[in-house]
Design a protein around this motif. Sequence first.
Motif, PDB file in Angstrom:
ATOM      1  N   PRO A  16       9.814 -52.272  19.372  1.00 15.91           N
ATOM      2  CA  PRO A  16      10.639 -51.370  20.326  1.00 15.91           C
ATOM      3  C   PRO A  16      10.328 -51.571  21.802  1.00 15.91           C
ATOM      4  N   MET A  34      16.812 -45.114  18.394  1.00 17.45           N
ATOM      5  CA  MET A  34      16.357 -45.135  17.213  1.00 17.45           C
ATOM      6  C   MET A  34      16.455 -43.739  16.122  1.00 17.45           C
ATOM      7  N   TYR A  41      17.212 -49.753  13.187  1.00 18.81           N
ATOM      8  CA  TYR A  41      16.108 -50.547  12.858  1.00 18.81           C
ATOM      9  C   TYR A  41      15.573 -50.796  11.458  1.00 18.81           C
ATOM     10  N   ARG A  48       8.105 -50.701  12.955  1.00 18.67           N
ATOM     11  CA  ARG A  48       9.545 -50.597  13.028  1.00 18.67           C
ATOM     12  C   ARG A  48       9.878 -51.919  13.878  1.00 18.67           C
ATOM     13  N   ILE A  50      13.563 -54.112  15.499  1.00 19.96           N
ATOM     14  CA  ILE A  50      14.976 -53.918  15.779  1.00 19.96           C
ATOM     15  C   ILE A  50      15.676 -55.351  15.709  1.00 19.96           C
TER      16      ILE A  50
END
Length: 67
Positions: A16, A34, A41, A48, A50
């Motif tokens: 992120p 998100m 994602y 997490r 992306i």
Amino acid sequence: MNIVTSPPADRLLYKPEEAAQVLSVGRSTVYELMAEGALEYVKLGRCRRIRRTALEGFVAALTSQSH
């Protein structure tokens, strides 16, 4: 001396924080996007990530909204 470098453009998955750099927005904005579902994602364990295609799609949707 802090040197800020951009994440490589050929990367497939971004953290992120890296996505925030690519989009030129703040880290908290990426987390908000998100949470809203505006930025897709994937979860890898507790992390997490992306996808580059999700970033490109998000930007494409922004440009189509401005017309």
